[in-house]
Design a protein around this motif. Structure first.
Motif, PDB file in Angstrom:
ATOM      1  N   TYR B  89       1.773   6.275  16.567  1.00  0.00           N
ATOM      2  CA  TYR B  89       1.741   5.511  15.308  1.00  0.00           C
ATOM      3  C   TYR B  89       1.498   4.034  15.595  1.00  0.00           C
ATOM      4  O   TYR B  89       0.772   3.361  14.879  1.00  0.00           O
ATOM      5  CB  TYR B  89       3.067   5.641  14.557  1.00  0.00           C
ATOM      6  CG  TYR B  89       3.291   6.979  13.920  1.00  0.00           C
ATOM      7  CD1 TYR B  89       2.329   7.537  13.085  1.00  0.00           C
ATOM      8  CD2 TYR B  89       4.474   7.668  14.117  1.00  0.00           C
ATOM      9  CE1 TYR B  89       2.532   8.775  12.499  1.00  0.00           C
ATOM     10  CE2 TYR B  89       4.686   8.898  13.536  1.00  0.00           C
ATOM     11  CZ  TYR B  89       3.725   9.452  12.729  1.00  0.00           C
ATOM     12  OH  TYR B  89       3.937  10.656  12.147  1.00  0.00           O
ATOM     13  N   GLN B  90       2.140   3.559  16.671  1.00  0.00           N
ATOM     14  CA  GLN B  90       2.024   2.147  17.017  1.00  0.00           C
ATOM     15  C   GLN B  90       0.569   1.787  17.311  1.00  0.00           C
ATOM     16  O   GLN B  90       0.088   0.731  16.940  1.00  0.00           O
ATOM     17  CB  GLN B  90       2.876   1.873  18.257  1.00  0.00           C
ATOM     18  CG  GLN B  90       3.828   0.727  18.121  1.00  0.00           C
ATOM     19  CD  GLN B  90       4.716   0.622  19.346  1.00  0.00           C
ATOM     20  OE1 GLN B  90       5.283   1.617  19.805  1.00  0.00           O
ATOM     21  NE2 GLN B  90       4.837  -0.568  19.878  1.00  0.00           N
ATOM     22  N   LEU B  93      -1.749   1.330  14.195  1.00  0.00           N
ATOM     23  CA  LEU B  93      -1.603   0.197  13.283  1.00  0.00           C
ATOM     24  C   LEU B  93      -2.942  -0.532  13.183  1.00  0.00           C
ATOM     25  O   LEU B  93      -3.595  -0.784  14.188  1.00  0.00           O
ATOM     26  CB  LEU B  93      -0.557  -0.775  13.817  1.00  0.00           C
ATOM     27  CG  LEU B  93       0.897  -0.307  13.785  1.00  0.00           C
ATOM     28  CD1 LEU B  93       1.778  -1.318  14.495  1.00  0.00           C
ATOM     29  CD2 LEU B  93       1.365  -0.092  12.367  1.00  0.00           C
ATOM     30  N   SER B  94      -3.321  -0.868  11.959  1.00  0.00           N
ATOM     31  CA  SER B  94      -4.613  -1.529  11.787  1.00  0.00           C
ATOM     32  C   SER B  94      -4.494  -3.007  12.124  1.00  0.00           C
ATOM     33  O   SER B  94      -3.402  -3.565  12.172  1.00  0.00           O
ATOM     34  CB  SER B  94      -5.085  -1.370  10.346  1.00  0.00           C
ATOM     35  OG  SER B  94      -4.319  -2.204   9.516  1.00  0.00           O
ATOM     36  N   GLU B  97      -2.671  -4.884   9.374  1.00  0.00           N
ATOM     37  CA  GLU B  97      -1.214  -4.682   9.392  1.00  0.00           C
ATOM     38  C   GLU B  97      -0.569  -5.521  10.478  1.00  0.00           C
ATOM     39  O   GLU B  97       0.491  -6.119  10.283  1.00  0.00           O
ATOM     40  CB  GLU B  97      -0.894  -3.204   9.614  1.00  0.00           C
ATOM     41  CG  GLU B  97      -1.073  -2.356   8.369  1.00  0.00           C
ATOM     42  CD  GLU B  97      -1.305  -0.880   8.677  1.00  0.00           C
ATOM     43  OE1 GLU B  97      -1.383  -0.110   7.715  1.00  0.00           O
ATOM     44  OE2 GLU B  97      -1.416  -0.509   9.867  1.00  0.00           O
ATOM     45  N   ARG B  98      -1.247  -5.569  11.645  1.00  0.00           N
ATOM     46  CA  ARG B  98      -0.681  -6.345  12.745  1.00  0.00           C
ATOM     47  C   ARG B  98      -0.738  -7.837  12.461  1.00  0.00           C
ATOM     48  O   ARG B  98       0.182  -8.567  12.778  1.00  0.00           O
ATOM     49  CB  ARG B  98      -1.397  -5.993  14.045  1.00  0.00           C
ATOM     50  CG  ARG B  98      -0.905  -4.649  14.524  1.00  0.00           C
ATOM     51  CD  ARG B  98      -1.706  -4.018  15.626  1.00  0.00           C
ATOM     52  NE  ARG B  98      -2.172  -4.950  16.632  1.00  0.00           N
ATOM     53  CZ  ARG B  98      -3.261  -4.722  17.364  1.00  0.00           C
ATOM     54  NH1 ARG B  98      -3.966  -3.635  17.162  1.00  0.00           N
ATOM     55  NH2 ARG B  98      -3.616  -5.570  18.279  1.00  0.00           N
ATOM     56  N   CYS B 220       1.933  -7.154  18.006  1.00  0.00           N
ATOM     57  CA  CYS B 220       1.158  -7.697  16.898  1.00  0.00           C
ATOM     58  C   CYS B 220       0.595  -9.071  17.205  1.00  0.00           C
ATOM     59  O   CYS B 220      -0.557  -9.351  16.923  1.00  0.00           O
ATOM     60  CB  CYS B 220       2.044  -7.799  15.658  1.00  0.00           C
ATOM     61  SG  CYS B 220       2.571  -6.202  15.079  1.00  0.00           S
ATOM     62  N   VAL B 317       6.660   0.504  12.002  1.00  0.00           N
ATOM     63  CA  VAL B 317       5.674   1.376  12.646  1.00  0.00           C
ATOM     64  C   VAL B 317       5.548   2.680  11.867  1.00  0.00           C
ATOM     65  O   VAL B 317       4.458   3.198  11.662  1.00  0.00           O
ATOM     66  CB  VAL B 317       6.059   1.636  14.114  1.00  0.00           C
ATOM     67  CG1 VAL B 317       5.180   2.716  14.728  1.00  0.00           C
ATOM     68  CG2 VAL B 317       5.934   0.357  14.920  1.00  0.00           C
ATOM     69  N   PRO B 320       4.023   1.187   7.703  1.00  0.00           N
ATOM     70  CA  PRO B 320       3.502  -0.176   7.797  1.00  0.00           C
ATOM     71  C   PRO B 320       3.396  -0.867   6.435  1.00  0.00           C
ATOM     72  O   PRO B 320       3.459  -2.096   6.382  1.00  0.00           O
ATOM     73  CB  PRO B 320       2.100   0.000   8.390  1.00  0.00           C
ATOM     74  CG  PRO B 320       2.064   1.376   8.939  1.00  0.00           C
ATOM     75  CD  PRO B 320       3.060   2.187   8.210  1.00  0.00           C
TER      76      PRO B 320
END
Lengths: 92, 330
Positions: B89-90, B93-94, B97-98, B220, B317, B320
């Motif tokens: 999932y981490q 992350l798009s 999102e980050r 991030c 995570v 998000p």
């Protein structure tokens, strides 16, 4: 988190010891066969499941009383230990 | 739920029914209810019996082994736990999102630095500090609109520059002068304390990230690499000022540290010596053990603050869309 009062009456020494050892892990003994436990729902279910394996329903009796936040402040204590608190972290 | 920190040396943990008994020699230091435990952290040289380890594995309670300085050697986890799903999932992350979280983290860092200066300003006002407070305020609003990570890093750097220029003004202890931040190597006692403090805190955060099963290499704000655990660097930002900077301020201004006896000069830099390191660590641990009120209204040691934030990141995570809320001092 809820405060549960768990009481038991078990004639067999062996089973009584096992039940009390298990309950020591989840709460505080406030009288000989009365425990107070502050537990999340998950932990409560875990405790019930584990206790169930140690108890014979036709000979023993175990009671669970959940206390709501409404009645909790109205608990009166005369002597003995104070009402159990939410457990925190421990540093040794 | 609760964590067990074993910071004393030479302890011996064994199992008695549902209790973990912590012994040192013949004396029982404490007894902890195993079912209510969430994690066990062992600092330095203490022993755990296999029975405790096995039961912890069965109950999904991780055990971390750390050095006395807080460096995490590794951890004991049940076989089905660990990165894997969470780390997948981490990685998914798009970029947006980050970026949003990176923005939050930088803003929180700037805000927390500002609050520390505000507190000092109340004690002893100065023009430089007032100026830094203003510029930090401005940078917070800039960070809210930054649209690339590079820009955020730039704003963070600018914030640090004006913050540290004022930080020197707040140090009143004799023999401690601080003109600006220098590291690798730290150039003077204050820099030595800051560097060491940040390092200890960073290690703690890394261990807690490991315990929560997050992948420390995906972050991030910071760029991760094989060797750089970027997530620890991300999550340490919001805690630098409230935990380490304020600790250094306290140690210097209350004259706990001695500028001549607690430091060594070698390799072209200034470092804490054994005595100094012990002083700082003792003060650090004491501060981390101090109770503070959580939002749920119960008293917890400051350690739990770190755990809470790492759990908050884990929540982010998993979902998000809800975002991540960094730690802000009031």
């Amino acid at each position: 988190m809820l405060l549960y009062v768990v009481t038991y009456d078990i004639p067999c020494d062996r089973r009584r010891k096992k039940v009390s050892d298990l309950l020591e892990g989840y709460g505080q003994r406030v009288q000989y066969s009365v425990f107070e436990c502050v537990l999340t729902t998950n932990k409560y279910w875990e405790l019930r499941q584990r206790l169930r394996k140690k108890v014979k329903k036709d000979e023993d009796s175990v009671r669970f009383y959940p206390l709501s936040g409404h009645t909790l402040p109205k608990v009166e204590v005369w002597g003995g230990l104070p009402v159990v608190q939410i457990p925190g972290s421990v540093i040794v | 739920m609760r964590s067990l920190y074993v910071s004393q040396q030479g302890c011996y943990l064994h199992l008695r029914h549902e209790m973990v008994v912590i012994k040192r020699g013949e004396t029982i230091l404490d007894e902890v209810q195993l079912p209510l435990l969430e994690q066990i952290l062992i600092f330095g040289k203490s022993q755990i019996t296999t029975q405790v380890i096995r039961t912890c594995l069965q109950r999904d309670i991780p055990i971390a082994y750390l050095s006395r300085m807080g460096y995490c050697y590794g951890r004991i986890l049940p076989i089905e736990r660990g990165y894997r799903y969470l780390s997948r999932y981490q990685q998914q992350l798009s970029a947006t999102e980050r970026l949003i979280v990176a923005r939050e983290i930088v803003q929180a860092k700037l805000r927390n630095s500002r609050v520390i200066l505000l507190r000092q300003q109340r004690r002893r006002s100065s023009e430089i500090t007032a100026l830094a407070i203003q510029s930090l305020e401005y940078l917070v609003s800039q960070a809210a609109q930054a649209n690339t990570v590079e820009k955020l890093m730039g704003l963070e750097g600018a914030g640090a520059a004006s913050y540290f220029s004022a930080f020197g003004e707040c140090l009143t202890g004799a023999g401690f002068t601080f003109m600006g931040r220098s590291r690798r190597p730290p150039g003077n006692p204050v820099n030595a304390m800051l560097s060491f403090g940040y390092q200890v805190l960073w290690n703690h955060i890394l261990s807690l990230i490991e315990l929560q099963g997050l992948d420390p290499y995906h972050a991030c704000l910071h760029q991760g690499s094989e060797r750089h655990a970027a997530l620890a660097s991300d999550l340490v930002e919001e805690f630098r000022a409230p935990i380490i900077d304020s600790l250094v301020l306290y140690l210097v201004n209350k004259m706990v540290m001695n500028p001549n006896e607690d430091f060594d000069y070698h390799n072209g830099g200034c470092y804490l010596n054994d005595i100094g390191r012990k002083k700082l660590l003792r003060a650090f641990l004491q501060r981390m053990e101090e109770k503070h009120k959580t939002e749920h209204g119960d008293d917890q040691p400051r350690w739990d603050l770190l755990t809470q934030q790492i759990k908050a990141f884990k929540q982010f995570v998993y979902s998000p869309a809800l975002g991540y809320k960094p730690y802000l001092i009031r």
